[in-house]
Each structure stands twice: as structure tokens, then as C-alpha cells.
Design an enzyme around this catalytic site. Sequence first.
Site, mmCIF file in Angstrom:
data_model
loop_
_atom_site.group_PDB
_atom_site.id
_atom_site.type_symbol
_atom_site.label_atom_id
_atom_site.label_comp_id
_atom_site.label_asym_id
_atom_site.label_seq_id
_atom_site.Cartn_x
_atom_site.Cartn_y
_atom_site.Cartn_z
ATOM 1 C CD GLU A 194 16.459 26.472 -4.785
ATOM 2 O OE1 GLU A 194 15.970 26.619 -3.510
ATOM 3 O OE2 GLU A 194 15.710 25.504 -5.398
ATOM 4 C CB ALA B 299 16.393 33.103 -1.116
ATOM 5 C CD GLU C 153 16.693 24.719 0.094
ATOM 6 O OE1 GLU C 153 17.472 23.711 0.183
ATOM 7 O OE2 GLU C 153 16.531 25.624 0.293
ATOM 8 N N GLY D 142 13.946 28.192 -0.969
ATOM 9 C CA GLY D 142 14.063 28.025 0.405
ATOM 10 C C GLY D 142 12.686 28.080 1.231
#
Length: 700
Positions: free
Chosen positions: A123, A61, A103, A100
Site C-alpha cells: 500500500e 483492493a 489482509e 487487501g
Amino acid sequence: MSAVHYELIGNIGVIRLNNPPVNALSQALREGLWGAIKNAQDDTSQALILLCEGRTFIAGADITEFGKPPQAPALSEVITEIENSHKPVIAAIHGTALGGGFEVALACHYRCALASAKIGLPEIKLGLLPGAGGTQRTPRLAGVEAALELITRGTPISAEKAESMNLIDRVIENDLLSGTLTYAHELIQRNAPTRRVRDICIDPASIPEGLFDDFRQRLEKRTRGQLAPQHIVSCLEAAVKLPFEQGLAKELDLFIECLLSSESAALRHLFFAERTATKIKGLPKDTPTREIKSVGIIGGGTMGGGIAMNFANAGIPVKLLEVSQTAIESGLAVISKNYSISMNKGRLTEGQKAHFLSLIQGTTNYSELAEVDLVIEAVFENMALKQEVFTKLDQSCKPEAILATNTSFLDIDQIAAATSRPENVIGLHFFSPANVMKLLEVVRGTKSADPVISTAIQLAKTINKTPVLAGNCYGFIGNRMLLPYNREAQLCLLEGATPEQIDSVMESWGMAMGPIAVGDLAGLDIGFKARQGLSDAERGDPKTYCIADVLVKMGRLGQKSGAGYYRYDPETRARVNDLEVLAIIEAQAEIQGIKRRKISNKEILERLTFALINEGANILEDGTAQRPSDIDVVYVYGYGFPAHRGGPMYYADNIGLAKVYESICAFHDRLSENCWTPAPLLARLAREGSTFASWADDSH
């Protein structure tokens, strides 16, 4: 240049992402990717490849967006668009696919990766959990137990390991695009389906009974009350027990709770603090650095050997100097044993161990250091001995060589004065074990040249250390602050606490080890020997070392002798309370004229942490540290301060400087005027209702 570019290569649509330096999932990147997937549904492509430019796949992210109003499209919307594609989407991974980024890869129907690539969901290291389906899709591919380990540890794994866990479909050895195109054509030829991870069901009957409860208990011992680790377990449990959409909703709720927590805020503070620490105030950006192709290390003991391993691991040859061939062989044997331990844990291969050892050569002759670019002295903490070493180095090393000392306390300028080149002398304070600990205090002497400072900061990154610049004073940043911390631990012992109480309070609060146990681990004889060379005035208040002196004279040196403040199991090294030590403490309290009393856990915690904070404020005001966040980095990475509390100065801001100041004033009135004089900076900021962070922003 647009963050997203689309092209057709034959019947394959290639979506290229380009958001330097690490292709973070910024709003522009999310929007471009969402649009590219959507538009590609209607063109002539039969499969889509998601490929990143630059050195890495999507590394995660965009952390700069944390705490700001969300901007559409959300990552979850992008992921849904990818997964809903009626054409197979293949992630082509190089570099790192983290958080992310991974993901996004999990939302693709297939995943290819270069052999050198790494994937992971880190994370937890920011006090968060994967919030875009990572906890729901990972166990569906890798299995629940493997997913628990992967996500709660947050450590990236290799492409080969990921392939064995079904997280990667094909490892590609050479050209990523070419290999992925070949794979895409294979999928088309066999009419492969758009395989959606969300459609995989986990059979609850396949989960061992009590798996989640047992894992929670083991995790609690490791993470000590942190929020995110336990929430990750709850998310993975939801992946088993709930339909996919309900599991996603559970994940999002717990992600938001983590995001708003003080724990995550502290860890994000550290994330930025670590990067800010490398920025040296007053050092021009164009300051040149010197190339370090070879290194000499003086002293092959525990510290010197550990330092040598850092450079060998980075491919830099090392000359390890000792006083005798016997000492060299002993030092090299310890280094070899350390590498064997890592090899047995699967962290390196036999070939890597052999290569690293080949880079470390022993010598007893200073003349063999004539051409090295850097020498690090790691001998006993004695000024006369260190000056003798530096005099020899000055005579033996080439003029441009950097001469560094690993001293923990001593004056860099005094050491530099033993040479004709004080501008090339610097402190490089490693922390034990030096081959493991991340922190490197870079200590600037009065005459240390800018290129020497710049080289040291760059070199720290090369050997995978986190550098923090410190000014030259007794103990620099870390050990200077440690003195009042240990002082209060010793005084609490005399006044009524037990070793077990003090260590339990600090460890329950989050410290890696309590101060009494740390003393036993380091060896009580080290401090004892150092005190023997000091005058009575230099030793300070006998109350702060009288217990340790008695223990050393009894032969209780700590873990290495099987007994110190505690007794230690000879096999497991588990610590055991010892009534004999309690008797010694009570006797020393009587000798020192101290009437023992019951001390609360709260008092112990505040005395030890507030002593750190108060000295930290003095260090800021006199310029020994550049900024409060540098102190936080030192204490988290060098002294086991709990990362989820952000470091001592961040912690002080978080609980309020007024509270800290008021407590210190109370300790001043009730305990000791000498020990508890409030730092002027702390007093001023508390009266103004300000913070250390605001002071740093305003004054710098």
C-alpha cells in the site's frame, strides 16, 4: 458467472473466488465471500478453504473504487466474518496475495501457499497503509521489526520467506488444492483450534528501547517527509501498546488520512499513468507483434552491458558485439560483477547468475548477428558513428530484424536513412544503469512501422520496463525537458546559489538527486565531449556550460575522478563542498557579466520545476508526447522526480496552472525573455482556468 462459488469436497467446504483478471476485492467479490463464510457455518463442513481461480490469489483492493462512495460490505466486515468463523478457515495462496488480499489471508486461521507464490502489503507505493488490519496482524505473527521492514518497503516476499516469518503455515510444492485439502484434514484430525491472529499479544518488554523512534529517523532519510511511511510506524507502535480493537481504530483513522492526502492521489495517478502509457493512439489493437527470440547489442560498455542483462534476465539470448576481444572480456567482466553484487544482496542465486551469463555471448563479427530478431546499438553519441553501425547492420541482419538505437538525443530518421529499411528502425532509449532503471523511451521515427512500435511496447513489458512512446525530436521527451532544467541550475549557480544549496533544495523537495550532483555522477566530460562537436550556435548560451567546461579542463570530471562540483570521499563517495569550486563559479559570473545575489530556496525550486513544466507543455502541443501523464511517467521513472508529487505535469495541475504561468511571466520580465517564453498551451490553459489533464481528456 458468479464471483464466488462454494462446494463441499467431503467434509471440507471450498470457497472459490473468480474475479478476473486478478481477483480484486470488488463489491461483488466481498459480498459473495461474506455470504459464503456466513452460510458455511451451518453446513456439514468441518473446515473451509479459501481458493482463487485464475492466475492469482486476491491481488489487492479494487483501485477503481477509490474515491467513490463505499459499498457494503466493507473489507473489514468480510475479514471479521472470516476470523469469527467457528470452523477453521485456510487460505490457499497462489500467484500473489497483496494488500487487501493478504489482509484477507491474515484473517484466516491458517495459510498455505504454493512455493511460487508471493505475499506482501504494498500500500505504501500508493501513499497508503494497510487499512484492514494488516498493520495489527502482521507484527503479531512476524514480529514488530520484520513487520516494519515488510510494510514500509512494500516489496512482496516469497512464500518460503513468508513461512520463515510465520506468515505462511505450509508451503505446497505441487497441486495447491490437493495440498491444502491434505493440510485441512490434518487440522481436523488433531482438532486444531480456530487460531485467531487478533488474540496474539505482543509483549511491550520484548521491543528494544527506542525502536520506533530510531526507525522513524531512518525512514525519514529514505522517504523525505512522506506521510504514509511515518503513519505505518505509528500503526505498528499501536499494535504493541494498544488492545487489538483500539489498534484497528488507529489504523483506520490513519488510513483515511492517507487516502485523502495529495501524496496518495499523486501515487494513484502514477499507477494509472503507467498503465495508460502502453496504449498507443492510432495503433490498431490487432496490430501484430514480432517474436523476439534473440537480440544483438552493439557496444559492451556500461550501457550496452546493462541492456544485455535485461534480456538475459528475461531468458532471451544476447550477442554482444565489440571492436575487440579485449573489449568483450572487459564488458563481460562488468556484467559478471553486476550479477555478483545482486547475488551478494540475496537477489539471485549462484545458479541464476551462471545461467544469465551463459545467455550473453561476445563477438567481434557482424555476421554473427545474421539471425537475431532485434539489434540495439549502444555506441557513443556521434551521428556519423551510429550511421556507420546501421549501414553494417543493414547489410548483416535478416530483412525482418528490428534495428534500434539507444541514442539519448539524436535524430532517429537520420540514423534510419543509413539503412534500406527505415520502417524497421526505432529508438529504444534505456536509462542508466540500464539493468536497474524502469523507464524505456520508445522513439518513433517518421517511417517506423506499426508492428515495430507494437513489438517494442510488448518487449518492454517482457524485460520488466515501463515503456513510453516519444516522437522524434532532439532529446525526445526526457532529455528535451532536462535541458531547461539544467539550464536554470547553471544560471542559479552563476547568479548566486551554491551547488549545495541547489541540490539540497531539490533533494529536500523529493528529487532522488539534485542536478549538480547528477552531473558529477554522470561525468562532466560526457557533456564536454559532446559540445566539442557542435558549432557555437549549437552549443547555446555559454552561461549554461562555462562552469562545467572549466572543471573538466582542470581534470575535475565528477565522481569518477574524485572531484567535480564537489570533492568525493574515495571510499564512501560522500560528497564534500569545495571552496575552490565556489571561487570558480564567482570568477565565471564576473566573466559573464553577472552580478551575484542571494537566491531564495523558493526561487530555485520554482525556476527548476517550472522550466520542466513549460517545456512539457511545448512537448504536448507539438505531439512529442501522447499525453501529460506519459511525461509524468518519464520523469518519475527515468529522472528521479518524486513519485509522491505525481510527475511534473500532474504537479503543475495540482498547484494550479495560473500560478505556474504567472511565475513564468515574472521570470520572463525579470530574468530572460529567451529562456522564459511561456508555452502557448500553458498560457491558454491558465487563462481558461483549465488543467493539462482536462486538455488531454477534451482533445484526445
